[in-house]
Scaffold this motif. Structure first.
Motif, short mmCIF file in Angstrom:
data_model
loop_
_atom_site.label_atom_id
_atom_site.label_comp_id
_atom_site.label_asym_id
_atom_site.label_seq_id
_atom_site.Cartn_x
_atom_site.Cartn_y
_atom_site.Cartn_z
N VAL A 1 -79.36 28.28 -2.19
CA VAL A 1 -79.29 27.84 -3.59
C VAL A 1 -80.52 28.37 -4.34
CG1 VAL A 1 -79.31 25.84 -5.12
CG2 VAL A 1 -77.90 25.83 -3.06
N THR A 2 -80.33 28.71 -5.60
CA THR A 2 -81.41 29.27 -6.42
C THR A 2 -82.56 28.27 -6.54
OG1 THR A 2 -79.77 30.47 -7.71
CG2 THR A 2 -81.97 30.24 -8.67
N HIS B 1 -86.86 24.02 -0.78
CA HIS B 1 -88.02 24.44 0.00
C HIS B 1 -87.63 25.40 1.12
CE1 HIS B 1 -90.57 21.54 -2.06
NE2 HIS B 1 -89.69 20.58 -1.79
N HIS B 2 -86.35 25.42 1.46
CA HIS B 2 -85.85 26.28 2.53
C HIS B 2 -84.54 26.91 2.08
CE1 HIS B 2 -88.85 24.40 5.16
NE2 HIS B 2 -88.42 23.24 4.69
N LEU C 1 -79.26 17.01 3.66
CA LEU C 1 -79.95 15.89 3.03
C LEU C 1 -79.04 14.67 2.99
CD1 LEU C 1 -81.30 17.84 -0.09
CD2 LEU C 1 -82.52 17.43 2.05
N TRP C 2 -79.59 13.51 3.35
CA TRP C 2 -78.87 12.25 3.20
C TRP C 2 -79.35 11.57 1.92
CZ3 TRP C 2 -74.89 10.40 6.10
CH2 TRP C 2 -74.64 11.00 7.33
N LEU C 3 -78.41 11.19 1.07
CA LEU C 3 -78.72 10.52 -0.19
C LEU C 3 -78.01 9.17 -0.20
CD1 LEU C 3 -78.15 13.56 -2.59
CD2 LEU C 3 -80.31 12.83 -1.53
N HIS C 4 -78.71 8.14 -0.65
CA HIS C 4 -78.13 6.79 -0.67
C HIS C 4 -78.21 6.20 -2.06
CE1 HIS C 4 -78.24 2.30 0.14
NE2 HIS C 4 -77.05 2.68 0.54
#
Length: 220
Positions: A145-146, A173-174, A179-182
């Motif tokens: 991703v950009t 950053h990579h 990623l887990w989002l809650h």
């Protein structure tokens, strides 16, 4: 000594009812001398070696099994508790901010997945989500991703009707990441997921450029 029963051992065996011949039993019932000798031998044997004929109480000879020391039980309990803790918390060992095992497994195995499409030409890359709307958890995966300039972040939104409910933010950053989002707010009725560009550390309502979007399948 009587000529019919000259052996003292034989007299003792008769006293303890060993197998005798008919004539030996018949003789002993009639011979006073053999009866006296038998009685004398028996009294001497009982007086000198009583332990040979009186068995000790069973409680004195039965094997006694010692109870295991309490620390042995504790020694078993510690690794069992550690194994249970790892079984429940293993997602947190693999991913940052992941839920516990039951929610992680239900998200990975049963939650619907969707691939978000870019909505503007200024960004590129691939973003997909697994949306556990019942639990308010989302596993977001991005690839190539950009990156954004300093001070900006990508912000993820649950879309419930005409409302946007904040799911979380991420920065690049990579080249790829999971990623887990809650979201603690109820999002069971969410029909889509969108991503915008917002000033760090994120905002409560979308204000920036819309970058990615995907509809979610209806809940069963």
């Amino acid at each position: 000594m009587c000529m019919h029963l000259p052996d003292d051992l034989l007299l003792l065996s008769i006293r303890h009812r060993e197998r005798l011949s008919f004539w030996q039993r018949w003789h002993l019932t009639r011979c006073i001398r053999c009866q006296e000798q038998q009685q004398t031998l028996g009294q001497a044997l009982d007086a000198d070696l009583p332990e040979f004929y009186a068995a000790p109480p069973w409680s004195d000879v039965a094997p006694r099994v010692a109870s295991p020391a309490p620390r042995l039980k504790i020694a078993w309990a510690v690794p069992i508790l550690l194994a249970l803790a790892v079984l429940v918390a293993w997602p947190k060992l693999v991913w940052r901010n992941a839920p516990l095992a039951p929610t992680a497994l239900s998200t990975l195995l049963a939650a619907p997945s969707a691939t978000l499409r870019p909505t503007t030409p200024i960004v590129h890359g691939r973003v997909s989500v697994r949306a556990n709307r019942a639990a308010g958890w989302m596993l977001l995966q991005y690839r190539n991703v950009t990156p954004l300039r300093r001070g900006l972040v990508y912000e993820v939104w649950w879309i419930v009707g005409d409302r946007h409910i904040r799911a979380g933010v991420f920065d690049i950053h990579h080249a790829e990441a999971d990623l887990w989002l809650h979201t603690p707010v109820r999002v069971a009725g969410a029909t889509a997921v969108g991503i915008t560009i917002e000033p760090a550390p994120g905002v409560s309502h979308p204000t920036g450029l819309r970058t990615f979007f995907a509809s979610l399948p209806p809940t069963p």
